[in-house]
Design an enzyme around this catalytic site. Structure first.
Site, PDB file in Angstrom:
ATOM      1  N   LYS A 178       0.836  -1.205   0.000  1.00 13.45           N
ATOM      2  CA  LYS A 178       0.000   0.000   0.000  1.00 13.45           C
ATOM      3  C   LYS A 178       0.874   1.261   0.000  1.00 13.45           C
ATOM      4  O   LYS A 178       0.667   2.178  -0.801  1.00 13.45           O
ATOM      5  CB  LYS A 178      -0.918   0.007   1.230  1.00 13.45           C
ATOM      6  CG  LYS A 178      -2.030  -1.025   1.218  1.00 13.45           C
ATOM      7  CD  LYS A 178      -2.789  -1.009   2.536  1.00 13.45           C
ATOM      8  CE  LYS A 178      -3.859  -2.061   2.596  1.00 13.45           C
ATOM      9  NZ  LYS A 178      -4.576  -2.083   3.905  1.00 13.45           N
ATOM     10  N   SER A 208      -0.757   0.747   6.328  1.00 13.45           N
ATOM     11  CA  SER A 208      -1.131  -0.098   7.455  1.00 13.45           C
ATOM     12  C   SER A 208      -2.103  -1.172   6.982  1.00 13.45           C
ATOM     13  O   SER A 208      -2.801  -0.999   5.983  1.00 13.45           O
ATOM     14  CB  SER A 208      -1.773   0.746   8.565  1.00 13.45           C
ATOM     15  OG  SER A 208      -2.101  -0.042   9.687  1.00 13.45           O
ATOM     16  N   ASP A 209      -2.125  -2.273   7.713  1.00 12.64           N
ATOM     17  CA  ASP A 209      -3.075  -3.334   7.394  1.00 12.64           C
ATOM     18  C   ASP A 209      -3.433  -4.072   8.680  1.00 12.64           C
ATOM     19  O   ASP A 209      -2.630  -4.120   9.623  1.00 12.64           O
ATOM     20  CB  ASP A 209      -2.489  -4.318   6.372  1.00 12.64           C
ATOM     21  CG  ASP A 209      -3.567  -5.200   5.773  1.00 12.64           C
ATOM     22  OD1 ASP A 209      -4.364  -4.687   4.967  1.00 12.64           O
ATOM     23  OD2 ASP A 209      -3.644  -6.387   6.123  1.00 12.64           O
ATOM     24  N   THR A 210      -4.620  -4.624   8.700  1.00 14.22           N
ATOM     25  CA  THR A 210      -5.102  -5.357   9.873  1.00 14.22           C
ATOM     26  C   THR A 210      -5.645  -6.716   9.443  1.00 14.22           C
ATOM     27  O   THR A 210      -6.414  -6.807   8.486  1.00 14.22           O
ATOM     28  CB  THR A 210      -6.212  -4.576  10.609  1.00 14.22           C
ATOM     29  OG1 THR A 210      -5.700  -3.315  11.040  1.00 14.22           O
ATOM     30  CG2 THR A 210      -6.708  -5.353  11.819  1.00 14.22           C
ATOM     31  N   SER A 270      -0.267  -3.879  11.215  1.00  7.67           N
ATOM     32  CA  SER A 270       1.082  -3.484  10.813  1.00  7.67           C
ATOM     33  C   SER A 270       1.117  -2.011  10.449  1.00  7.67           C
ATOM     34  O   SER A 270       0.105  -1.419  10.062  1.00  7.67           O
ATOM     35  CB  SER A 270       1.526  -4.308   9.604  1.00  7.67           C
ATOM     36  OG  SER A 270       0.637  -4.082   8.514  1.00  7.67           O
TER      37      SER A 270
END
Length: 215
Positions: A51, A67-69, A104
């Site tokens: 991203k 960011s990622d979840t 993250s």
């Protein structure tokens, strides 16, 4: 230095906004495709990096935050539901169990900075809710853009028994790691993250503490 949040998430935008540091929001050009050969820790970092990099390529001389979840339960990765039926399946899977939320942050720093890669892990215990509870929750239509098919800061609060770890990471963005990085790069962060975390004046953060004290 220009700061960009590579995200389409209003939650991440709100959380980063707590620092009172000027930033822009640009949607990343990246499709999240899971791979069985990658661990959830590897994948959540990979997605955040892709991203951030997709935005950084088009915007040089910027600090780009991605960011990622993802959620992990019984060794399985859980992301966002594809549709209502998938949301129902995910909520059934989580009911009465403990799962991990991994969020993250990857910072791509094209202003000669070192960048950052980090993952924050949060443990969530869900209530033993019923099929009727799932039906009622799905009517709120919160599920469809949330990893795990529930919103911690919304009506999904009623499905949760307890949270252990960084609440803001569970919502979608570990703020302290970002604040520390920006400060190290000489960017003034006007708000103390220690104060933010101690006051817990964001969404329904305080309600989790109250619930824990009564247990």
């Amino acid at each position: 230095m220009r700061i960009i949040l590579a995200s389409t998430s209003p939650r991440r935008r709100e959380i980063l906004g707590l620092l009172c540091v000027p930033f822009e929001v640009i949607a990343p050009n990246f499709a999240e495709l899971t791979a069985d050969h990658r661990s959830i820790e590897e994948e959540v970092v990979e997605f955040a990096a892709r991203k951030a990099e997709s935005v950084a390529r088009l915007h040089p001389q910027s600090i780009v935050i991605g960011s990622d979840t993802m959620i992990s339960i019984d060794g399985a990765k859980i992301g966002k539901p594809k549709d209502r039926a998938d949301a129902r399946r995910i909520l059934r899977t989580l009911a009465g169990k403990v799962h991990r939320i991994l969020t993250s942050v990857v910072i791509v720093d094209r202003c000669d900075g070192p960048g950052l890669k980090t993952v924050e892990e949060v443990t969530v215990r869900m209530r033993g809710y019923s099929e009727a509870d799932i039906d009622g929750y799905l009517e709120h239509r919160e599920s469809f853009d949330k990893a795990g098919a529930y919103s911690i800061q919304g009506q999904g609060r009623a499905l949760i028994e307890s949270i252990e770890g960084d609440f803001l990471a569970a919502v979608g963005l570990p703020l302290k790691a970002i604040a520390d990085y920006l400060t190290a790069r000489g960017i003034e962060v006007a708000v103390s993250t220690e104060r933010l975390y101690s006051e817990k004046a964001f969404f329904n953060w305080k309600s989790f503490d109250a619930r824990e004290k009564s247990r």
